[in-house]
Design a protein around this motif. Structure first.
Motif, PDB file in Angstrom:
ATOM      1  N   ALA A 245       0.827  -1.208   0.000  1.00  0.00           N
ATOM      2  CA  ALA A 245       0.000   0.000   0.000  1.00  0.00           C
ATOM      3  C   ALA A 245       0.860   1.255   0.000  1.00  0.00           C
ATOM      4  CB  ALA A 245      -0.919  -0.002   1.217  1.00  0.00           C
ATOM      5  N   SER A 246       0.331   2.288  -0.615  1.00  0.00           N
ATOM      6  CA  SER A 246       1.027   3.572  -0.625  1.00  0.00           C
ATOM      7  C   SER A 246       0.000   4.689  -0.476  1.00  0.00           C
ATOM      8  CB  SER A 246       1.809   3.751  -1.932  1.00  0.00           C
ATOM      9  OG  SER A 246       2.535   4.952  -1.923  1.00  0.00           O
ATOM     10  N   LEU A 247       0.401   5.754   0.179  1.00  0.00           N
ATOM     11  CA  LEU A 247      -0.440   6.932   0.355  1.00  0.00           C
ATOM     12  C   LEU A 247       0.359   8.159  -0.076  1.00  0.00           C
ATOM     13  CD1 LEU A 247      -1.923   6.182   3.900  1.00  0.00           C
ATOM     14  CD2 LEU A 247      -3.143   6.059   1.724  1.00  0.00           C
ATOM     15  N   PRO A 248      -0.305   9.235  -0.486  1.00  0.00           N
ATOM     16  CA  PRO A 248       0.432  10.454  -0.872  1.00  0.00           C
ATOM     17  C   PRO A 248       1.319  10.944   0.264  1.00  0.00           C
ATOM     18  CG  PRO A 248      -1.883  10.600  -1.525  1.00  0.00           C
ATOM     19  CD  PRO A 248      -1.764   9.367  -0.681  1.00  0.00           C
ATOM     20  N   GLY A 249       2.565  11.256  -0.075  1.00  0.00           N
ATOM     21  CA  GLY A 249       3.501  11.777   0.917  1.00  0.00           C
ATOM     22  C   GLY A 249       4.033  10.743   1.882  1.00  0.00           C
ATOM     23  N   LEU A 250       3.961   9.467   1.527  1.00  0.00           N
ATOM     24  CA  LEU A 250       4.317   8.389   2.449  1.00  0.00           C
ATOM     25  C   LEU A 250       5.783   8.462   2.876  1.00  0.00           C
ATOM     26  CD1 LEU A 250       3.154   5.738   3.745  1.00  0.00           C
ATOM     27  CD2 LEU A 250       4.213   4.518   1.822  1.00  0.00           C
ATOM     28  N   LEU A 251       5.989   8.347   4.190  1.00  0.00           N
ATOM     29  CA  LEU A 251       7.326   8.252   4.766  1.00  0.00           C
ATOM     30  C   LEU A 251       7.546   6.841   5.312  1.00  0.00           C
ATOM     31  CD1 LEU A 251       7.402  11.643   6.718  1.00  0.00           C
ATOM     32  CD2 LEU A 251       8.531  11.127   4.540  1.00  0.00           C
ATOM     33  N   HIS A 252       8.790   6.543   5.641  1.00  0.00           N
ATOM     34  CA  HIS A 252       9.141   5.193   6.079  1.00  0.00           C
ATOM     35  C   HIS A 252       9.796   5.245   7.453  1.00  0.00           C
ATOM     36  CE1 HIS A 252       8.250   3.521   2.092  1.00  0.00           C
ATOM     37  NE2 HIS A 252       8.662   4.700   1.671  1.00  0.00           N
ATOM     38  N   GLY A 253       9.358   4.355   8.325  1.00  0.00           N
ATOM     39  CA  GLY A 253       9.868   4.341   9.687  1.00  0.00           C
ATOM     40  C   GLY A 253      10.486   3.012  10.062  1.00  0.00           C
TER      41      GLY A 253
ATOM     42  N   ILE B 102      12.376   8.241  11.065  1.00  0.00           N
ATOM     43  CA  ILE B 102      11.495   8.443   9.914  1.00  0.00           C
ATOM     44  C   ILE B 102      12.359   8.994   8.792  1.00  0.00           C
ATOM     45  CG2 ILE B 102       9.396   9.533   9.045  1.00  0.00           C
ATOM     46  CD1 ILE B 102       8.626  10.097  11.971  1.00  0.00           C
ATOM     47  N   ALA B 103      12.158   8.456   7.596  1.00  0.00           N
ATOM     48  CA  ALA B 103      12.958   8.901   6.449  1.00  0.00           C
ATOM     49  C   ALA B 103      12.092   8.920   5.212  1.00  0.00           C
ATOM     50  CB  ALA B 103      14.169   7.984   6.258  1.00  0.00           C
ATOM     51  N   ASP B 104      12.634   9.500   4.120  1.00  0.00           N
ATOM     52  CA  ASP B 104      11.840   9.627   2.899  1.00  0.00           C
ATOM     53  C   ASP B 104      11.926   8.395   2.001  1.00  0.00           C
ATOM     54  OD1 ASP B 104      14.377   9.860   1.808  1.00  0.00           O
ATOM     55  OD2 ASP B 104      14.173  11.993   1.312  1.00  0.00           O
ATOM     56  N   SER B 105      12.706   7.400   2.393  1.00  0.00           N
ATOM     57  CA  SER B 105      12.775   6.151   1.636  1.00  0.00           C
ATOM     58  C   SER B 105      13.108   5.023   2.601  1.00  0.00           C
ATOM     59  CB  SER B 105      13.839   6.220   0.540  1.00  0.00           C
ATOM     60  OG  SER B 105      15.141   6.242   1.115  1.00  0.00           O
ATOM     61  N   GLU B 106      12.848   3.806   2.169  1.00  0.00           N
ATOM     62  CA  GLU B 106      13.188   2.662   3.015  1.00  0.00           C
ATOM     63  C   GLU B 106      14.684   2.546   3.194  1.00  0.00           C
ATOM     64  OE1 GLU B 106      10.839  -0.908   3.373  1.00  0.00           O
ATOM     65  OE2 GLU B 106      10.001  -0.476   1.403  1.00  0.00           O
TER      66      GLU B 106
ATOM     67  N   LYS C 192       3.599  10.645  14.844  1.00  0.00           N
ATOM     68  CA  LYS C 192       3.359  11.898  15.568  1.00  0.00           C
ATOM     69  C   LYS C 192       4.396  12.961  15.203  1.00  0.00           C
ATOM     70  CE  LYS C 192       1.597  12.084  19.687  1.00  0.00           C
ATOM     71  NZ  LYS C 192       1.349  11.982  21.140  1.00  0.00           N
ATOM     72  N   ALA C 193       5.576  12.512  14.736  1.00  0.00           N
ATOM     73  CA  ALA C 193       6.638  13.455  14.386  1.00  0.00           C
ATOM     74  C   ALA C 193       6.721  13.699  12.887  1.00  0.00           C
ATOM     75  CB  ALA C 193       7.978  12.907  14.891  1.00  0.00           C
ATOM     76  N   ALA C 194       5.694  13.279  12.146  1.00  0.00           N
ATOM     77  CA  ALA C 194       5.763  13.345  10.676  1.00  0.00           C
ATOM     78  C   ALA C 194       5.017  14.528  10.089  1.00  0.00           C
ATOM     79  CB  ALA C 194       5.222  12.045  10.081  1.00  0.00           C
ATOM     80  N   GLY C 195       4.506  15.417  10.911  1.00  0.00           N
ATOM     81  CA  GLY C 195       3.848  16.614  10.399  1.00  0.00           C
ATOM     82  C   GLY C 195       2.613  16.333   9.572  1.00  0.00           C
ATOM     83  N   GLY C 196       1.865  15.297   9.932  1.00  0.00           N
ATOM     84  CA  GLY C 196       0.626  14.972   9.222  1.00  0.00           C
ATOM     85  C   GLY C 196       0.812  14.040   8.042  1.00  0.00           C
ATOM     86  N   ARG C 197       2.047  13.686   7.711  1.00  0.00           N
ATOM     87  CA  ARG C 197       2.270  12.742   6.598  1.00  0.00           C
ATOM     88  C   ARG C 197       2.142  11.304   7.113  1.00  0.00           C
ATOM     89  NH1 ARG C 197       7.771  14.541   3.620  1.00  0.00           N
ATOM     90  NH2 ARG C 197       7.140  12.843   2.210  1.00  0.00           N
ATOM     91  N   PRO C 198       1.696  10.392   6.273  1.00  0.00           N
ATOM     92  CA  PRO C 198       1.585   8.987   6.704  1.00  0.00           C
ATOM     93  C   PRO C 198       2.966   8.341   6.836  1.00  0.00           C
ATOM     94  CG  PRO C 198       1.043   9.184   4.381  1.00  0.00           C
ATOM     95  CD  PRO C 198       1.227  10.582   4.888  1.00  0.00           C
ATOM     96  N   VAL C 199       3.100   7.452   7.809  1.00  0.00           N
ATOM     97  CA  VAL C 199       4.363   6.747   8.042  1.00  0.00           C
ATOM     98  C   VAL C 199       4.104   5.245   7.990  1.00  0.00           C
ATOM     99  CG1 VAL C 199       6.213   6.262   9.691  1.00  0.00           C
ATOM    100  CG2 VAL C 199       5.335   8.597   9.424  1.00  0.00           C
ATOM    101  N   ARG C 200       4.896   4.581   7.171  1.00  0.00           N
ATOM    102  CA  ARG C 200       4.806   3.121   7.021  1.00  0.00           C
ATOM    103  C   ARG C 200       5.970   2.489   7.774  1.00  0.00           C
ATOM    104  NH1 ARG C 200       7.452  -0.307   3.451  1.00  0.00           N
ATOM    105  NH2 ARG C 200       6.336  -2.167   2.739  1.00  0.00           N
ATOM    106  N   VAL C 201       5.660   1.569   8.681  1.00  0.00           N
ATOM    107  CA  VAL C 201       6.694   0.874   9.443  1.00  0.00           C
ATOM    108  C   VAL C 201       6.666  -0.599   9.063  1.00  0.00           C
ATOM    109  CG1 VAL C 201       7.577   0.261  11.722  1.00  0.00           C
ATOM    110  CG2 VAL C 201       6.544   2.517  11.343  1.00  0.00           C
ATOM    111  N   LEU C 202       7.810  -1.102   8.673  1.00  0.00           N
ATOM    112  CA  LEU C 202       7.961  -2.517   8.327  1.00  0.00           C
ATOM    113  C   LEU C 202       9.010  -3.117   9.245  1.00  0.00           C
ATOM    114  CD1 LEU C 202       7.386  -4.886   6.290  1.00  0.00           C
ATOM    115  CD2 LEU C 202       9.365  -4.053   5.006  1.00  0.00           C
ATOM    116  N   TRP C 203       8.609  -4.161   9.977  1.00  0.00           N
ATOM    117  CA  TRP C 203       9.590  -4.837  10.821  1.00  0.00           C
ATOM    118  C   TRP C 203      10.560  -5.627   9.951  1.00  0.00           C
ATOM    119  CZ3 TRP C 203       7.914  -7.402  16.050  1.00  0.00           C
ATOM    120  CH2 TRP C 203       7.506  -6.401  16.938  1.00  0.00           C
ATOM    121  N   SER C 204      11.754  -5.849  10.451  1.00  0.00           N
ATOM    122  CA  SER C 204      12.715  -6.724   9.785  1.00  0.00           C
ATOM    123  C   SER C 204      12.402  -8.180  10.136  1.00  0.00           C
ATOM    124  CB  SER C 204      14.137  -6.381  10.219  1.00  0.00           C
ATOM    125  OG  SER C 204      14.317  -6.707  11.596  1.00  0.00           O
ATOM    126  N   ARG C 205      12.979  -9.106   9.379  1.00  0.00           N
ATOM    127  CA  ARG C 205      12.832 -10.523   9.724  1.00  0.00           C
ATOM    128  C   ARG C 205      13.391 -10.779  11.113  1.00  0.00           C
ATOM    129  NH1 ARG C 205       9.532 -13.965   9.121  1.00  0.00           N
ATOM    130  NH2 ARG C 205       9.381 -13.195   6.992  1.00  0.00           N
TER     131      ARG C 205
END
Length: 708
Positions: free
Chosen positions: A185-193, A232-236, A376-389
């Motif tokens: 899934a992706s949303l506009p302005g998506l960030l990665h955590g 939080i970053a702009d890419s994985e 909460k620290a993303a200024g209203g942008r969505p944040v996607r978090v993916l755990w590692s294996r």
């Protein structure tokens, strides 16, 4: 004597408003909104079949709406093989009620008695070629009413869609790589955590040097709340690089020692416990035991080991937050989020999206809180978090280890006259939303942390936990079943598919086989002699017949049988295993018979039984969480091997279809019987009993040495 008044099905009684289940849309479609979620079990297809049947519409018109706390009925958690039982019954009743309301409205509009009207794909017609439709009548029929207890669903004989195998509605997106999984899934302005967690068990973050991480290109923010920290970053790629840099600047406390993995039974039996007598039966006459067999069986901690690690997306809008998750219980997760965030539940929307694998309470809920805290620290942008294996295999809850001791009193003819079954295990449930404190991992790490919840067991009326399937379904004259739940939790545990049923069925069926061997009695005949329930007898006979039990003895080949009724109230299942015992145990073929009452989608039932059988084979032969005194060591597929495609046995399933009996779920029915069947086949092949799972080469050698 008057019959009691009709009652609504449980899920419908809790969510009686018809409009929360069914809507007719302007596009000539029917929107169905259950509270249960698709976790790979095919529930959205089965529920669509039920709705299509009761509303007399083509299944292609049915649109299944993902569960969300914003609009869906609250059906608790999707677990325990209860989706068909709970959501299916509720939806069948709701759709029958809706159908009757529209027939009454059509009768009034068309001037024709409702009994003379027919519905074909949503078109309502009657004598003289008069006609209307659901969609024409939507202005006349309000569904903002509570369901009527007396609504009558169609008889099994008049259903056209249920009972037939229809293609699963979720498969095309997955085959054609359309983004159905939350991982895609992706949303506009998506960030990665990404979240920083310790390698040492129980270690706490005591210092953090952020300088190196702040120099990573693409970093948006570093978040710290007590012992919880992440980036939080702009890419994985940037998120991974920032996390690596942050880890180098982290200092941790010493942590807590883990127990001795090689002596789990001793650990489980030495801890403080809460002891509960689950069930007792007293013999009509007292016989003196000629001998007592005392046997101990163990299973290790087991990981959920989903193919894709857990993932979530969160987005804040002022003091409101929207969460996308593959949690099994969106309302329960919302309740825990509300506690941690100190927000009213109405300020949180939790929406389900499918995940790539779910076998119980994995880390789906944990990663959701991670995403919320970072966002909460993303200024209203969505944040996607993916755990590692590594995170998934080290920090997600595990299925609880178990030590089971059974004593069987035998008379002079080796007939069973007494039976005592004791279970030592952590609790098997620590799901969100069921206590005054949250059950989420990050809640134990924040500045004002909550204590880690010690797992409990569901009540016996709900199938139990560690004691699930511990009461024999066999007609034994006397028994005492006792559960000892640990009050400490050195390794985090919660619900894994079947809870305690796999361990208990393995133990019961192994000892029954041993007693049959003592008597020189065929193990299938022995079981049939002790089963009074004809549905139970039918699945045992069907599996034996289909497997052509028992073939002539061949060197290096073994056959075994296992049986259980899941939770003693759900699906009946019998399994016959054929194995080869060469350098390693290899399961060649599994033959199963299953009775789920009415099979809504027979192909779906077969898929569930096949999947459960294959997963059980993996548990029996390979799976075991490994750890030393400081940390979990089985954090990769190398250290935690699962069954590979080349090792998958042929699986043959026979369904005993009973359309006149209310349906139950199939998702967890096969695990216990298959586990027992493989273990019994190992004895048939090698002449040794392996009572500790998994059944590996080392365990077989140890059993041989013990027997010699």
């Amino acid at each position: 004597m008057t019959s009691p008044p009709p009652k609504l099905p449980v899920s419908l009684a809790a969510n009686p408003r018809l409009s929360s289940w069914v809507r007719f849309t302007d596009e000539g479609r029917v929107a169905i909104s259950p509270g249960k979620v698709e976790i790979g079990q095919g529930i959205v297809t089965a529920l669509a079949q039920i709705a299509a049947d009761e509303l007399d519409v083509d299944i292609s018109r049915v649109e299944m709406i993902r569960a969300s706390t914003a609009a869906s009925p609250n059906e608790g958690v999707t677990s325990g093989s209860l989706s068909i039982q709970q959501s299916g019954r509720a939806l069948r009743h709701a759709c029958a009620d809706v159908r009757q309301r529209f027939l009454a409205a059509a009768s009034e509009r068309l001037g024709v008695d409702a009994s003379l009207l027919n519905i074909d794909d949503g078109t309502i017609s009657g004598p003289g070629n008069v006609r209307t439709s659901y969609w024409e009548l939507t202005g006349d029929v309000s569904l903002d009413h509570d369901a009527t207890p007396g609504a009558i669903a169609k008889s099994a004989a008049t259903r056209a869609v249920t009972g037939h195998s229809v293609p699963r509605v979720d498969i095309p997106d997955k085959v054609f790589a359309r983004p159905r999984f939350i991982h895609d899934a992706s949303l506009p302005g998506l960030l990665h955590g990404r979240v920083l967690r310790p390698d040492l068990s129980g270690a706490q973050l005591i210092a953090l040097d952020e300088e190196a991480a702040r120099a990573v290109p693409g970093l948006v923010a570093i978040v710290r709340d007590g012992g919880f920290a992440g980036v939080i970053a702009d890419s994985e790629a940037a998120a991974e690089a920032a996390l690596t840099a942050l880890r180098k600047g982290a200092a941790w406390s010493a942590g807590e020692p883990l127990p001795d993995e090689d002596h789990l039974a001793d650990l489980l039996r030495s801890q403080p416990v809460e002891t509960t007598v689950i069930d007792t039966r007293t013999a009509a006459s007292t016989k003196k035991a000629a001998r007592t067999l005392r046997r101990q069986y163990t299973r290790p901690y087991i990981a959920h080991a989903s193919i894709a690690p857990s993932c979530a997306i969160a987005q804040w809008d002022g003091e409101r937050v929207h969460v996308w998750t593959h949690s099994q219980g969106v309302y329960l997760l919302r309740a825990d989020l509300a506690i941690v965030l100190k927000l009213p539940a109405e300020s949180i929307v939790v929406e389900h999206m499918e995940g790539a694998g779910c076998y119980g309470h994995n880390a789906a809920d944990d990663v959701a809180l991670d995403a919320v805290l970072l966002a909460k620290a993303a200024g209203g942008r969505p944040v996607r978090v993916l755990w590692s294996r590594h995170d998934e295999m080290a920090h997600a809850p595990f299925g609880a280890a178990m030590a089971i001791e059974i004593e069987a009193d035998l008379d002079a003819d080796n007939e069973i006259i007494g039976w005592r079954h004791d279970i030592w295990s952590n609790g098997h449930a620590a799901r969100p939303g069921r206590a005054a404190q949250p059950a989420l991992l990050a809640a134990t790490e924040i500045e004002n942390p909550y204590p880690r919840m010690v797992s409990t067991n569901p009540p016996a009326a709900n199938g139990g936990g560690g004691d699930r399937n511990s009461v024999p379904l066999y007609d034994l004259p006397a028994w005492t079943i006792t559960s000892h739940r640990l009050l400490t939790m050195p390794v985090r545990t919660s619900a894994l598919r079947t809870l305690g049923a796999q361990g208990n069925v393995f133990a019961i069926e192994s000892l029954l086989d041993e007693i049959a061997e003592l008597r020189g009695e065929d193990p299938v005949a022995f079981r049939l002699r002790h089963l009074n329930d004809e549905r139970a007898r039918d699945v045992v006979r069907a599996a034996a017949r289909r497997a052509q039990w028992k073939p002539q003895k061949q060197p290096g080949v073994g056959h075994g049988v296992g049986f259980a009724r899941y939770k003693n109230t759900g699906a009946f299942c019998a399994a016959i295993a054929e194995i080869e015992g060469t350098d390693d145990i290899r399961v060649k073929r599994l033959t199963l018979a299953v009775d789920v009452g009415e099979a809504i989608n027979p192909d779906g039932v077969v898929n569930q039984i096949e999947g459960g059988a294959i997963q059980a084979t993996s548990w029996v032969l390979k799976e075991r969480v490994r750890f030393d005194q400081t940390h979990i060591t089985s954090t990769s597929w190398t250290d935690y091997p699962i069954l590979t495609f080349s090792e998958v046995p042929a699986v043959d399933v026979e369904i005993i279809q009973r359309p006149e009996i209310e349906p139950v779920g199939a998702g967890e029915a096969a695990h216990g019987p298959v586990t027992a069947a493989i273990a019994n086949a190992v004895f048939d092949c090698l002449g040794v009993r392996v009572r500790d799972l998994p059944i590996t080469r080392d365990r077989i050698i140890a059993a041989m040495e013990l027997a010699s």
